[in-house]
Design a protein around this motif. Sequence first.
Motif, PDB file in Angstrom:
ATOM      1  N   PHE A 194      85.159  22.143 -10.078  1.00 39.70           N
ATOM      2  CA  PHE A 194      86.050  21.847  -8.954  1.00 39.70           C
ATOM      3  C   PHE A 194      87.373  21.220  -9.405  1.00 39.70           C
ATOM      4  N   GLY A 195      87.537  21.034 -10.714  1.00 40.44           N
ATOM      5  CA  GLY A 195      88.782  20.461 -11.232  1.00 40.44           C
ATOM      6  C   GLY A 195      88.882  18.956 -11.053  1.00 40.44           C
ATOM      7  N   HIS A 196      87.761  18.303 -10.691  1.00 37.78           N
ATOM      8  CA  HIS A 196      87.795  16.844 -10.537  1.00 37.78           C
ATOM      9  C   HIS A 196      87.690  16.126 -11.876  1.00 37.78           C
ATOM     10  N   ARG A 197      87.350  16.906 -12.891  1.00 35.73           N
ATOM     11  CA  ARG A 197      87.234  16.335 -14.239  1.00 35.73           C
ATOM     12  C   ARG A 197      87.742  17.409 -15.177  1.00 35.73           C
ATOM     13  N   THR A 198      88.557  16.989 -16.165  1.00 43.12           N
ATOM     14  CA  THR A 198      89.121  17.976 -17.091  1.00 43.12           C
ATOM     15  C   THR A 198      88.853  17.523 -18.518  1.00 43.12           C
ATOM     16  N   PRO A 199      87.623  17.736 -18.989  1.00 44.01           N
ATOM     17  CA  PRO A 199      87.281  17.250 -20.324  1.00 44.01           C
ATOM     18  C   PRO A 199      88.029  18.020 -21.408  1.00 44.01           C
ATOM     19  N   THR A 200      88.506  17.277 -22.421  1.00 46.99           N
ATOM     20  CA  THR A 200      89.100  17.948 -23.572  1.00 46.99           C
ATOM     21  C   THR A 200      88.149  17.895 -24.761  1.00 46.99           C
TER      22      THR A 200
END
Length: 285
Positions: A37-43
């Motif tokens: 959902f794009g609430h978290r953007t892990p790198t």
Amino acid sequence: MAVRMPTTLTAALEALAADPAAQLLAGGTDFMVETNFGHRTPTSVIALDRVAELKAWSHDAADRTVRIGAGITYRTLCEPPLAALLPALAEASRTVGSPQIRNAGTIGGNLGTCSPAGDALPVLSALDATVHLAGPSGERTLPVHEFMVGVKRTALGPGELIAAITVPLLDGWQGYAKVGVRNAMVIAVASACLATDRPSRSVRLALGAVGPTVLRAPEAEAWVADQVDWETGRLLGDPLDVAHRFGTLAAAASRPIDDHRSTAAYRRHAVGVLAARLLRRAFPS
Ligand SMILES: Cc1cc2nc3c(=O)[nH]c(=O)nc-3n(C[C@H](O)[C@H](O)[C@H](O)COP(=O)(O)OP(=O)(O)OC[C@H]3O[C@@H](n4cnc5c(N)ncnc54)[C@H](O)[C@@H]3O)c2cc1C
């Protein structure tokens, strides 16, 4: 994206120390939804599902406790021997998601997300569980209520992960109940765990999804402990009246909000009904 897959707790902590921005992934049943959902953007990600220590549990019969590794899944909690030791946790675990979610989802992930609706959390609260955090300077242990700071907020510090949870074994009936918008695959609109302990003549009641985090209902607990004949395991007075009063005190302890799942008024009502029902199950007339 960098993904590390340590197999020991030491290696997991070293990976976290080397990359403090890395995000911890256990079963992924919350993590992946938030990412999708794009609430978290892990790198970068540290996957914990191969860390042996997190997958272990142990029963200390002398201490009357069970230590559960953070990576223990609901499926393991639902089955003997753990289910026989911790029946309310098993009951709560059986209500989580679907078989697929229960195979992947972990108790550590439920604590990590720290939603007030997390099904394991009222049980850990009612049983006065403690949470063991492993970090760069060793392990520290917190009562679960100090770990759960607010809505999806925990006391986890930089470089720390949840290693395990210690749950005391009580001597008495314990159970969990939940209301949702349907009967299965549902996040709680209101939930409650009631646990009794004959030696200390105590009744513990924890409420889920009716506050910023899981709440205890101390007034209801103290009042009802005096309404029990602890020798016979029955309620003194009219059981319906006692259950009704207990439910009213439980509802009064709640601090629900209106949101997309329910209204505050319904939640307050529902949590009172759940508490009253659990009490009747704990002390059948
Ligand atoms: C279809 C579906 C149905 C669901 N139904 C329910 C339900 O009925 N009841 C319910 O309570 N939940 C439900 N959930 C939510 C989810 O399954 C649970 O919260 C589960 O316990 C998450 O565990 P996990 O191992 O998948 O955690 P992950 O998704 O891997 O991680 C969750 C969070 O915890 C952190 N984390 C994980 N392990 C650790 C650790 N050892 N130390 C520190 N932080 C850690 C992660 O960084 C992340 O922030 C559902 C989810 C889905 C997708």
